[in-house]
Design an enzyme around this catalytic site. Structure first.
Site, PDB file in Angstrom:
ATOM      1  N   LYS A   1       2.754   2.403  -2.732  1.00  0.00           N
ATOM      2  CA  LYS A   1       3.383   2.686  -4.027  1.00  0.00           C
ATOM      3  C   LYS A   1       4.329   1.546  -4.444  1.00  0.00           C
ATOM      4  CE  LYS A   1       2.753   7.594  -3.582  1.00  0.00           C
ATOM      5  NZ  LYS A   1       3.223   8.770  -2.865  1.00  0.00           N
TER       6      LYS A   1
ATOM      7  N   ASP B   1     -13.079  19.242  10.948  1.00  0.00           N
ATOM      8  CA  ASP B   1     -12.527  17.883  10.890  1.00  0.00           C
ATOM      9  C   ASP B   1     -13.519  16.852  11.441  1.00  0.00           C
ATOM     10  OD1 ASP B   1     -10.136  18.446   9.717  1.00  0.00           O
ATOM     11  OD2 ASP B   1      -9.025  18.637  11.579  1.00  0.00           O
TER      12      ASP B   1
ATOM     13  N   TYR C   1      -7.033  22.120   6.163  1.00  0.00           N
ATOM     14  CA  TYR C   1      -7.062  21.708   7.567  1.00  0.00           C
ATOM     15  C   TYR C   1      -8.237  22.395   8.259  1.00  0.00           C
ATOM     16  CZ  TYR C   1      -2.421  19.518   7.400  1.00  0.00           C
ATOM     17  OH  TYR C   1      -1.368  18.696   7.124  1.00  0.00           O
ATOM     18  N   GLU C   2      -8.509  21.934   9.475  1.00  0.00           N
ATOM     19  CA  GLU C   2      -9.634  22.394  10.284  1.00  0.00           C
ATOM     20  C   GLU C   2      -9.982  23.881  10.136  1.00  0.00           C
ATOM     21  OE1 GLU C   2     -11.779  20.863  12.645  1.00  0.00           O
ATOM     22  OE2 GLU C   2     -12.640  22.872  12.741  1.00  0.00           O
TER      23      GLU C   2
ATOM     24  N   GLY D   1     -30.537  31.462  18.346  1.00  0.00           N
ATOM     25  CA  GLY D   1     -31.947  31.221  18.039  1.00  0.00           C
ATOM     26  C   GLY D   1     -32.809  32.419  18.377  1.00  0.00           C
ATOM     27  N   GLY D   2     -34.104  32.207  18.418  1.00  0.00           N
ATOM     28  CA  GLY D   2     -35.018  33.310  18.681  1.00  0.00           C
ATOM     29  C   GLY D   2     -35.135  33.658  20.164  1.00  0.00           C
TER      30      GLY D   2
ATOM     31  N   PHE E   1      -7.116  11.754   1.812  1.00  0.00           N
ATOM     32  CA  PHE E   1      -5.870  12.280   1.279  1.00  0.00           C
ATOM     33  C   PHE E   1      -6.120  13.592   0.562  1.00  0.00           C
ATOM     34  CE2 PHE E   1      -4.684   7.635   1.074  1.00  0.00           C
ATOM     35  CZ  PHE E   1      -3.751   7.717   2.095  1.00  0.00           C
TER      36      PHE E   1
ATOM     37  N   GLN F   1      -7.317  13.965  11.339  1.00  0.00           N
ATOM     38  CA  GLN F   1      -8.499  13.938  12.213  1.00  0.00           C
ATOM     39  C   GLN F   1      -9.832  13.619  11.530  1.00  0.00           C
ATOM     40  OE1 GLN F   1     -10.956  16.810  15.321  1.00  0.00           O
ATOM     41  NE2 GLN F   1      -9.003  17.535  14.601  1.00  0.00           N
TER      42      GLN F   1
HETATM   43  C1  LIG Z   1      -4.767  16.811   5.511  1.00  0.00           C
HETATM   44  C2  LIG Z   1      -3.881  17.123   4.329  1.00  0.00           C
HETATM   45  C3  LIG Z   1      -3.767  18.646   4.184  1.00  0.00           C
HETATM   46  C4  LIG Z   1      -2.511  16.525   4.626  1.00  0.00           C
HETATM   47  O1  LIG Z   1      -1.652  16.689   3.514  1.00  0.00           O
HETATM   48  P1  LIG Z   1      -0.297  15.846   3.396  1.00  0.00           P
HETATM   49  O2  LIG Z   1       0.281  15.640   4.752  1.00  0.00           O
HETATM   50  O3  LIG Z   1       0.554  16.514   2.420  1.00  0.00           O
HETATM   51  O4  LIG Z   1      -0.783  14.388   2.958  1.00  0.00           O
HETATM   52  P2  LIG Z   1      -1.383  13.890   1.563  1.00  0.00           P
HETATM   53  O5  LIG Z   1      -2.805  13.547   1.747  1.00  0.00           O
HETATM   54  O6  LIG Z   1      -1.076  14.859   0.472  1.00  0.00           O
HETATM   55  O7  LIG Z   1      -0.575  12.551   1.316  1.00  0.00           O
HETATM   56  C5  LIG Z   1       0.828  12.609   1.238  1.00  0.00           C
HETATM   57  C6  LIG Z   1       1.428  11.498   0.446  1.00  0.00           C
HETATM   58  O8  LIG Z   1       1.492  10.334   1.265  1.00  0.00           O
HETATM   59  C7  LIG Z   1       1.290   9.224   0.444  1.00  0.00           C
HETATM   60  N1  LIG Z   1       0.899   8.070   1.232  1.00  0.00           N
HETATM   61  C8  LIG Z   1      -0.074   8.001   2.164  1.00  0.00           C
HETATM   62  N2  LIG Z   1      -0.152   6.746   2.658  1.00  0.00           N
HETATM   63  C9  LIG Z   1       0.782   6.018   2.020  1.00  0.00           C
HETATM   64  C10 LIG Z   1       1.192   4.665   2.094  1.00  0.00           C
HETATM   65  N3  LIG Z   1       0.616   3.807   2.922  1.00  0.00           N
HETATM   66  N4  LIG Z   1       2.211   4.275   1.301  1.00  0.00           N
HETATM   67  C11 LIG Z   1       2.809   5.121   0.456  1.00  0.00           C
HETATM   68  N5  LIG Z   1       2.453   6.421   0.328  1.00  0.00           N
HETATM   69  C12 LIG Z   1       1.460   6.841   1.115  1.00  0.00           C
HETATM   70  C13 LIG Z   1       0.212   9.689  -0.492  1.00  0.00           C
HETATM   71  O9  LIG Z   1       0.125   8.858  -1.604  1.00  0.00           O
HETATM   72  C14 LIG Z   1       0.688  11.091  -0.826  1.00  0.00           C
HETATM   73  O10 LIG Z   1       1.661  10.998  -1.843  1.00  0.00           O
HETATM   74  P3  LIG Z   1       1.626  11.861  -3.222  1.00  0.00           P
HETATM   75  O11 LIG Z   1       1.394  13.273  -2.811  1.00  0.00           O
HETATM   76  O12 LIG Z   1       2.967  11.609  -3.792  1.00  0.00           O
HETATM   77  O13 LIG Z   1       0.533  11.345  -4.034  1.00  0.00           O
HETATM   78  C15 LIG Z   1      -4.449  16.500   3.032  1.00  0.00           C
HETATM   79  O14 LIG Z   1      -4.403  15.116   3.150  1.00  0.00           O
HETATM   80  C16 LIG Z   1      -5.861  16.936   2.714  1.00  0.00           C
HETATM   81  O15 LIG Z   1      -6.105  18.061   2.258  1.00  0.00           O
HETATM   82  N6  LIG Z   1      -6.831  16.047   2.920  1.00  0.00           N
HETATM   83  C17 LIG Z   1      -8.227  16.271   2.583  1.00  0.00           C
HETATM   84  C18 LIG Z   1      -8.907  17.174   3.552  1.00  0.00           C
HETATM   85  C19 LIG Z   1      -8.795  16.693   4.963  1.00  0.00           C
HETATM   86  O16 LIG Z   1      -9.190  15.622   5.310  1.00  0.00           O
HETATM   87  N7  LIG Z   1      -8.290  17.613   5.810  1.00  0.00           N
HETATM   88  C20 LIG Z   1      -8.388  17.438   7.228  1.00  0.00           C
HETATM   89  C21 LIG Z   1      -7.341  16.655   7.819  1.00  0.00           C
HETATM   90  S1  LIG Z   1      -7.686  16.514   9.510  1.00  0.00           S
END
Ligand SMILES: CC(C)(COP(=O)(O)OP(=O)(O)OC[C@H]1O[C@@H](n2cnc3c(N)ncnc32)[C@H](O)[C@@H]1OP(=O)(O)O)[C@@H](O)C(=O)NCCC(=O)NCCS
Length: 464
Positions: free
Chosen positions: A113, A206, A176-177, A285-286, A135, A55
């Site tokens: 990758k 988010d 997350y949120e 607020g006030g 990410f 999000q």
């Molecule tokens: C939201 C969150 C918790 C989700 O975590 P997650 O589902 O585990 O996703 P990640 O961001 O860790 O990415 C997962 C993997 O997908 C891979 N990936 C994503 N897009 C890809 C693509 N096009 N091709 C290949 N791999 C891909 C990433 O490289 C990562 O791999 P790695 O861990 O081996 O390096 C995390 O992304 C996060 O903390 N983000 C920052 C804060 C944020 O925006 N949070 C709010 C989300 S609404």
């Protein structure tokens, strides 16, 4: 010598006077002669490499897309943004979670990758102005897309990130949120004093951070027009929530100087601790305010109104609720005198609001400029015709799910009028982007498909 200099100066002055200096003020072009709304969109010509998911990031890039940026969403082959398949309501169609956050974008699938996938990404980096990602910490680097790598390929590139936390003890944590609401000061100050901390329905962690990031990006674009170089933009969700909760940090400091007199607990004689307490529905607020029952409550869970006893309209409030003596009675006439009696005052006002529906109360109170607002349900908002007219609520057609409602662009620009276009299907624009943006030939595109860099694993097997 001196005389000659003087006469030269005169000639220069005469020449300068003839130049139409006013039209080129600040290096800007002359004002467009086209009618407002027809001179292109604000971010026309800006291309975004959108590596966002879930999000926070998608909120940001959707806004940029509404303002005219060409947003190219990179998705993992076969899977895409995880939200495509989350909270699915129509079988076989992208979820509303995805469609409502990814309007006006193009989608290309690339395995970041895969060797060939990396090559395509490098070409995209050269063609884009901004890379946006959210990410988990370190994931972009693990793909080989470090700041150094990106900046070397394209020194003009702005790299914008959402992370859960900024540098510090939690910088490596996924967020997350609700985690952001809890760590940014919102949850500890939301809810009732005698209940647990609460998260709010508004996605301030988010979507709130996505909004912050969008401002960071356009600001960096503006600076780039002067410096010619890109920069990193970071918005931590904890920081974004704290920014939105800044009035509570204000109250934290006020606590040192005595009780927070606008909080109900002050009137109730309950002492304050050393941190800002939860204040229920008291106004932040006030100007003291409360949520009050209207006709139909509590059977109708939304038959309530927010009522603010704003000081300048105290006299009309007294007249409306039938307490004209409160206008002059020293026990009620001043804001200071009223503060210890808020519970009593609001229960008297509620006796009046309960005789009216929330809309009737709103109509009467508005005549006297008394600030108030009905508690609107999502059903009422979805059906609200004025929100439809302004494009804040829009109906969008989608090839797989049919018509659905979405929130349009809440930021209205008179010369950049947003039109909401449906979200892309997974990889819908892969060929188009490879051909038109990256100039790959038909043969090269066929080879890329065979390489498995843009296809889902099962398709890779078939291709092999
Ligand atoms: C939201 C969150 C918790 C989700 O975590 P997650 O589902 O585990 O996703 P990640 O961001 O860790 O990415 C997962 C993997 O997908 C891979 N990936 C994503 N897009 C890809 C693509 N096009 N091709 C290949 N791999 C891909 C990433 O490289 C990562 O791999 P790695 O861990 O081996 O390096 C995390 O992304 C996060 O903390 N983000 C920052 C804060 C944020 O925006 N949070 C709010 C989300 S609404």
């Amino acid at each position: 010598m001196a005389k000659a200099k003087k006469s030269k100066l005169k000639i220069v002055k005469a020449k300068k006077a003839k130049k139409p200096v006013a039209k080129k003020a600040n290096g800007l072009p002359s004002p467009s002669k086209k009618p407002f709304g027809q001179a292109g969109l604000a971010l026309d010509g800006v291309r975004i490499l959108d590596f966002t998911h879930v999000q926070s990031g998608p909120t940001c890039t959707q806004l940029l897309a509404w303002f005219g940026a060409d947003v190219i969403k990179i998705e993992r082959p076969g899977i895409g943004d995880i939200t495509r398949g989350q909270l699915v309501d129509v079988k076989g169609a992208d979820s509303l979670y995805f469609t409502m956050l990814n309007h006006n974008k193009r989608s290309i699938t690339i395995d970041s990758k895969h060797k060939k996938g990396k090559e395509i990404l490098d070409r995209l980096i050269k063609e884009c102005d901004v890379l946006v990602e959210n990410f988990a910490p370190g994931a972009l680097d693990r793909m080989g897309l470090t700041w150094e790598h990106i900046h070397k390929l394209n020194p003009r590139m702005i790299v914008a990130s959402v992370k859960g936390f900024g540098p510090g003890p939690y910088e490596d944590c996924k967020v997350y949120e609700n985690v952001a609401q809890c760590t940014g000061g919102s949850a500890s100050t939301t809810g009732f004093r005698d209940g647990p901390p609460l998260v709010t329905g508004a996605q301030i962690g988010d979507s709130g951070t996505g909004l912050h990031l969008a401002l960071g990006i356009v600001t960096a674009l503006y600076q780039r027009s002067r410096t010619g170089r890109g920069q990193k933009v970071l918005c931590a969700m904890q920081d974004g929530v704290l920014n939105l909760a800044r009035v509570k940090l204000r109250d934290q400091q006020r606590l040192k100087h005595g009780p927070l007199t606008e909080f109900s607990q002050y009137g109730e004689g309950i002492p304050f601790g050393d941190a800002v307490p939860r204040a229920g529905n008291d106004s932040g607020g006030g100007q003291p305010g409360r949520i009050l029952k209207c006709k139909g409550a509590p059977q109708d869970p939304n038959a309530y109104i927010y009522f603010i006893t704003q000081a300048p309209v105290w006299e009309p409030i007294c007249d409306v609720i039938g307490e004209p003596t409160w206008k002059t009675d020293p026990e009620y006439a001043t804001p200071k005198a009223r503060l210890p009696k808020l519970n009593q005052i609001f229960s008297r006002i509620e006796q009046w609001t309960m005789t009216k529906t929330k809309f009737e109360a709103m109509e009467i109170l508005n005549k006297y400029d008394i600030p108030c607002g009905p508690i609107l349900s999502m059903k009422e908002l979805a059906e609200d015709q004025s929100l439809r007219k302004t494009g804040t609520v829009v109906e969008v057609d989608h090839p797989k799910r049919g018509k659905y409602l979405s929130v349009g662009n809440p930021i209205k620009l008179s010369d950049s009028i947003s039109k909401v276009k449906r979200s892309p299907l997974l990889g819908e624009h892969t060929d188009e982007i490879l051909k038109d943006v990256l100039n790959y030939s038909a043969k090269e595109i066929a080879d890329i498909k065979l390489s498995g860099a843009i296809t889902a694993p099962e398709k890779k097997e078939k291709a092999a």
